[in-house]
Motif scaffolding. Structure first.
Motif, short mmCIF file in Angstrom:
data_model
loop_
_atom_site.label_atom_id
_atom_site.label_comp_id
_atom_site.label_asym_id
_atom_site.label_seq_id
_atom_site.Cartn_x
_atom_site.Cartn_y
_atom_site.Cartn_z
N PHE A 35 -20.10 20.70 8.18
CA PHE A 35 -20.52 22.10 8.04
C PHE A 35 -21.46 22.27 6.85
N THR A 64 -21.78 32.29 7.64
CA THR A 64 -20.44 32.49 8.19
C THR A 64 -20.46 32.44 9.71
N GLY A 99 -21.03 28.93 10.94
CA GLY A 99 -19.80 28.14 10.85
C GLY A 99 -18.84 28.45 11.99
N GLU A 100 -18.69 29.73 12.31
CA GLU A 100 -17.82 30.11 13.43
C GLU A 100 -18.35 29.53 14.74
N VAL A 125 -17.56 25.77 14.94
CA VAL A 125 -16.14 25.58 15.26
C VAL A 125 -15.89 25.86 16.73
N SER A 179 -14.70 30.88 8.75
CA SER A 179 -15.75 30.14 8.06
C SER A 179 -15.79 30.58 6.61
N ALA A 206 -15.19 25.30 7.60
CA ALA A 206 -14.92 26.20 8.71
C ALA A 206 -13.80 25.59 9.54
#
Length: 284
Positions: free
Chosen positions: A28, A43, A46-47, A50, A158, A163
């Motif tokens: 990440f 953020t 990162g989500e 994932v 995240s 994350a």
């Protein structure tokens, strides 16, 4: 501190309910360092990374799953991709001047979100993700409900350095007992905190959440950043542009130079390269 950059599947024994857990650290950070992303963009990226790993766990073939969003908001492009062997890459394009403390919908504005599944062998598939929920996780849950007819819960977090996320899914053929189990574990999963998912190992998280259930946790799989770009693939993109356009660029600039948008690898092609691309041998 948990070991980062790992993915694990788990199942609830004797049921049609399954799950997956992932935690990203170095992968990440490496992807996030490719551009000066504002906090809200970083953020959401990162989500999305994932989510791509968790959703790729549902594939039953070799290939890639990518999440792509394009909109008219400050964040014009969001892309996260995971392969069957857990290599990830991703990017975001944004208008720095238009950025603020934006929520999910304001970041993307009006636009389209899609899941693209690309098998190494076979036909490519793309499904549209509804944009009705106020979060990326909620939109993806609706996608599974509508496109796959599978009840799915996604929990995505995240932070600055990593994350992480959980996926729960109720499989076809569920019994009344499975329905009760689903309601129970889905409620429990919603109690997990960002700190727990980002910092604790999978066994600890699952025990805290589901210690009254019989959970089987499968072996961990490493996750890593890897870009799939190559000189050959870039030549393929030039071939798609067409002979006339390529030679026009050569006449104007003397060479064709391209940078990978994911890893910033630089590729340069001269006239000999383009001759060989379109004729199979050098003309000049």
């Amino acid at each position: 501190m948990a070991s980062r950059d790992q993915f694990q599947r788990f199942i609830f024994e004797d049921s049609q309910v399954r799950g997956a857990w992932v935690q990203l650290g170095e992968s990440f950070r490496e992807i996030g360092s490719q551009a000066p992303y504002p906090d809200s963009v970083r953020t959401l990226l990162g989500e999305a990374l994932v989510a791509s790993v968790l959703m790729s766990s549902t594939l039953k073939f070799e290939g890639t799953l990518s999440l792509q969003a394009q909109g008219k908001g400050p964040l014009s492009t969001l892309m996260a991709e995971c392969s069957h062997d857990r290599y990830i890459r991703g990017l975001a394009r944004f208008d720095e001047q238009a950025m603020g403390e934006e929520d999910f919908h304001k970041l993307l504005g009006e636009g389209r979100m899609a899941i693209t599944i690309t098998p190494n062998k076979g036909n490519r598939y793309q499904g549209v993700v509804p944009r009705e929920s106020d979060s990326l996780a909620g939109c993806l849950e609706e996608y599974f409900e509508r496109s796959e007819q599978l009840a799915t819960s996604l929990i995505l977090f995240s932070g600055d350095e990593g994350a992480a996320g959980l996926l729960l899914q109720r499989m076809p053929g569920a019994t009344d007992e499975d329905d009760d189990l689903w309601d129970r574990v889905n409620h429990l999963a919603r109690t997990v905190s960002a700190e727990e998912l980002l910092e604790l190992d999978s066994a600890t998280v699952l025990h805290r959440l589901f210690h009254e259930e019989t959970v089987r946790l499968f072996d961990a799989e490493p996750v890593a950043f890897r870009c799939s770009c190559s000189r050959e693939r870039t030549l393929g993109a030039l071939e798609a542009i067409g002979k006339e356009e390529c030679y026009s660029i050569l006449d104007e600039q003397g060479s064709i130079e391209m940078d990978c948008q994911f890893c910033h690898a630089h590729y340069r092609f001269d006239r000999n390269d383009i001759d060989h691309l379109f004729t199979g041998h050098t003309l000049h």
